[in-house]
Design an enzyme around this catalytic site. Structure first.
Site, mmCIF file in Angstrom:
data_model
loop_
_atom_site.group_PDB
_atom_site.id
_atom_site.type_symbol
_atom_site.label_atom_id
_atom_site.label_comp_id
_atom_site.label_asym_id
_atom_site.label_seq_id
_atom_site.Cartn_x
_atom_site.Cartn_y
_atom_site.Cartn_z
ATOM 1 N N CYS A 1 -5.077 -11.641 -33.525
ATOM 2 C CA CYS A 1 -4.287 -10.532 -33.729
ATOM 3 C C CYS A 1 -2.787 -10.881 -33.489
ATOM 4 C CB CYS A 1 -4.709 -9.354 -32.796
ATOM 5 S SG CYS A 1 -4.467 -9.565 -31.131
ATOM 6 N N ARG B 1 -6.209 -6.287 -29.747
ATOM 7 C CA ARG B 1 -7.411 -6.108 -30.667
ATOM 8 C C ARG B 1 -8.411 -7.225 -30.757
ATOM 9 N NH1 ARG B 1 -3.454 -4.576 -35.373
ATOM 10 N NH2 ARG B 1 -2.138 -5.809 -33.961
#
Length: 220
Positions: A8, A14
């Site tokens: 990410c 994430r």
């Protein structure tokens, strides 16, 4: 054994969440695999964001994390690189073009079904037709474009724009219709958001990882 690398932006929200989810679900599925995560612009040694920690803890998903930046060494280790967005994918391939065959977005890879491939072909076809008609219209009306620009005739310019929109309207409507049923390729960035946004992002990741694990179990 298949080595998976999730990527990410900063490797604090994430991708480490995807790493934690994948590690748990792969273990439950008895997959022979290893997993790591990294960020395009990660600051080494950062912990998991508080929002991601809270969301993972609520679902009893174990996690232990220190952020790191994507390196060629990490990419060489990986058999499959799964990014959170199309932009991450594009930037990775720009920096490491020789890795293009193993880099996908997480959702692109997880949701790669025959139905979605057909939708993608339809999208590409309609987009190509739209662009072809747009270019042809501009070329056919180049004299008018130059004349209206030179005279500053806004009324005529707007009429020409309406003609162009009418020309490409069927293709734009077809694209809009396909996109209604086409899964988004990007995972939403929860950074700075509420706890609920982090929960929603984790749900998005979990659903994609479930599909990923099932796909890997089948030997894809």
């Amino acid at each position: 054994m298949k080595n998976i690398l999730f990527v990410c932006t900063g490797n604090t929200c994430r991708s480490p969440a995807a790493e934690a989810v994948y590690r748990k679900k792969a273990k439950e599925a008895s997959l022979e695999t290893d997993v790591k995560s990294a960020g395009m612009y990660g600051m080494p040694g950062m912990g998991l964001s508080q929002g991601s920690r809270n969301a993972l803890d609520e679902r009893n998903i174990p996690h232990s994390h220190q952020s790191q930046t994507v390196t060629e060494e990490l990419l060489d280790w990986a058999d499959l690189v799964l990014t959170m967005t199309q932009d991450h994918k594009r930037r990775l391939i720009e920096q490491f073009p020789h890795m293009n065959k193993i880099v996908y977005t997480l959702k692109e890879y997880a949701y790669d079904t025959s139905e979605n491939r057909e939708k993608k072909r339809m999208l590409d076809r309609e987009a190509a037709e739209l662009e072809m008609k747009r270019v042809r219209f501009i070329n056919d009306n180049q004299d008018k474009v130059e004349e209206y620009n030179a005279t500053g005739d806004l009324v005529k310019q707007q009429e020409l724009e309406r003609e162009l929109l009418e020309e490409i309207r069927p293709h734009q409507e077809a694209i809009d219709q396909i996109l209604q049923d086409y899964p988004s390729i990007d995972v939403v960035d929860p950074f700075g958001g509420s706890d609920q946004i982090y929960r929603d992002t984790l749900s998005e990741i979990e659903e994609a990882v479930d599909r990923l694990v099932e796909k890997l179990k089948q030997g894809d």
